[in-house]
Enzyme design. Structure first.
Site, PDB file in Angstrom:
ATOM      1  N   GLU A   1       0.836  -1.198   0.000  1.00  0.00           N
ATOM      2  CA  GLU A   1       0.000   0.000   0.000  1.00  0.00           C
ATOM      3  C   GLU A   1       0.873   1.251   0.000  1.00  0.00           C
ATOM      4  OE1 GLU A   1      -3.704   0.517   2.430  1.00  0.00           O
ATOM      5  OE2 GLU A   1      -2.449   1.970   3.490  1.00  0.00           O
TER       6      GLU A   1
ATOM      7  N   ASP B   1     -12.100   6.711   7.237  1.00  0.00           N
ATOM      8  CA  ASP B   1     -11.862   7.178   8.612  1.00  0.00           C
ATOM      9  C   ASP B   1     -12.320   8.623   8.761  1.00  0.00           C
ATOM     10  OD1 ASP B   1     -10.605   4.748   9.331  1.00  0.00           O
ATOM     11  OD2 ASP B   1      -8.716   5.438   8.443  1.00  0.00           O
TER      12      ASP B   1
ATOM     13  N   ALA C   1     -20.348   1.634   3.961  1.00  0.00           N
ATOM     14  CA  ALA C   1     -19.607   1.213   2.767  1.00  0.00           C
ATOM     15  C   ALA C   1     -20.478   0.430   1.788  1.00  0.00           C
ATOM     16  CB  ALA C   1     -18.392   0.384   3.167  1.00  0.00           C
TER      17      ALA C   1
ATOM     18  N   TYR D   1     -12.204  -6.161   9.909  1.00  0.00           N
ATOM     19  CA  TYR D   1     -11.464  -5.992  11.158  1.00  0.00           C
ATOM     20  C   TYR D   1     -11.356  -7.328  11.893  1.00  0.00           C
ATOM     21  CZ  TYR D   1     -11.842  -0.903  10.708  1.00  0.00           C
ATOM     22  OH  TYR D   1     -11.735   0.400  10.267  1.00  0.00           O
TER      23      TYR D   1
ATOM     24  N   HIS E   1     -14.667  -4.051  14.374  1.00  0.00           N
ATOM     25  CA  HIS E   1     -14.698  -2.639  13.978  1.00  0.00           C
ATOM     26  C   HIS E   1     -14.921  -1.778  15.213  1.00  0.00           C
ATOM     27  CE1 HIS E   1     -15.992   1.073  12.083  1.00  0.00           C
ATOM     28  NE2 HIS E   1     -15.628   0.594  10.897  1.00  0.00           N
TER      29      HIS E   1
END
Length: 288
Positions: A17, A108, A124, A144, A148
């Site tokens: 990433e 976020d 989402a 997660y 989450h």
């Protein structure tokens, strides 16, 4: 190339990433980071979108640079405080530039976040539905391993993930974790709930002790005693901590792959040297 096709091969993959700069003047510096990272032949590279889309204008530029250097790009797209018009505009831009892969995220909340009075998006899955309606994209989502931060419990969290996957996700990538047992438990829960898309394990090498607080806040992950002791012993020595963090992340990945996890995503923090050291430690395993 679509990441869904890469994942069908059942081969070991390691992806990276990167994040775009906050200023256009630094875009070339990020491209140089990409040039270094592609030397380690990642299966794909994702490019972040920024909290509430704050660096959205640079995402396509970086995705194009990744593609130009011969690696499949995965463009993040967040919907928090965005509008459907804005999302459609970004999707048109990605499509026009031949970017086929999108990681669909709520996003976020930045520290000074002020929600819109009547937001177009809350979750989402709403973004996933709009991407599916827009075109033939390969869509990934986030998950997660340790719940989450906004979820009341694991049962609710897995139920919401199942709904999101059923909207049409092709794969899911986990937030960072430092305890592999947490991932294995999460993987088992997904299997029980028939979440059958590929799960890519997200690993962040902690090379600076100051990283850990923010990392834990974002991912809601626990810190094993083993890693706490590493930070206590080496945290005040940057070079030693960097080496220890790289070794810990590499050992995590080796353990994951030994337990049947073929796909790992490294949160590189735009550090080609860190990515290279990890890939060096995995060279024979990746090429098995």
């Amino acid at each position: 190339m679509k990441i869904s096709d890469i994942l069908k091969n059942n081969k070991v993959t390691v992806s990276f990433e990167v994040f775009p700069p906050k200023e256009w003047a630094k875009i070339e510096d990020t491209k140089k980071v990409i040039e270094e990272m592609v030397k380690d032949k990642p299966a794909w590279m994702s490019v972040t979108y920024g909290a509430a889309g704050t660096t959205s204008g640079f995402t396509t530029e970086i995705a194009n640079a990744i593609k130009k250097d011969g690696v499949t790009p995965l463009s993040h797209l967040t919907c928090i405080n965005s509008t459907r018009d804005k999302v459609n505009s970004v999707l048109d831009e990605l499509k026009a530039n031949g970017v086929e892969n999108i990681l669909a995220l709520r996003g976020d909340k930045p520290k000074d976040f002020v929600p819109a009075e009547k937001p177009d998006y809350h979750y989402a899955y709403e973004l996933i539905n709009d991407i599916k309606a827009k075109g033939d994209f390969c869509i990934g989502g986030a998950c997660y391993p340790e719940i989450h931060p906004d979820s009341p419990n694991r049962v609710e969290d897995i139920a919401r993930l199942k709904e999101k996957v059923d909207c049409g996700l092709d794969f899911i990538t986990t937030q960072m974790f430092f305890d592999n047992d947490a991932f294995y438990n999460f993987r088992e829960m997904c299997a029980i709930k028939e979440i059958n898309v590929p799960i890519v394990a997200g690993i962040m090498p902690i090379t600076n002790a100051k990283q850990i607080k923010r990392s834990v806040e974002l991912s809601n992950c626990s810190v094993p005693k083993k890693f706490e002791r590493i930070m206590e012993r080496f945290g005040d020595n940057p070079e030693v901590m960097k080496q220890a963090g790289i070794i810990y992340a590499t050992e995590q990945i080796i353990d994951l792959m030994a337990n049947g996890v073929n796909n790992v995503h490294i949160y590189t923090m735009n550090k080609p040297d860190v990515a290279h050291k990890i890939m060096e430690g995995l060279s024979a395993i990746v090429n098995e």
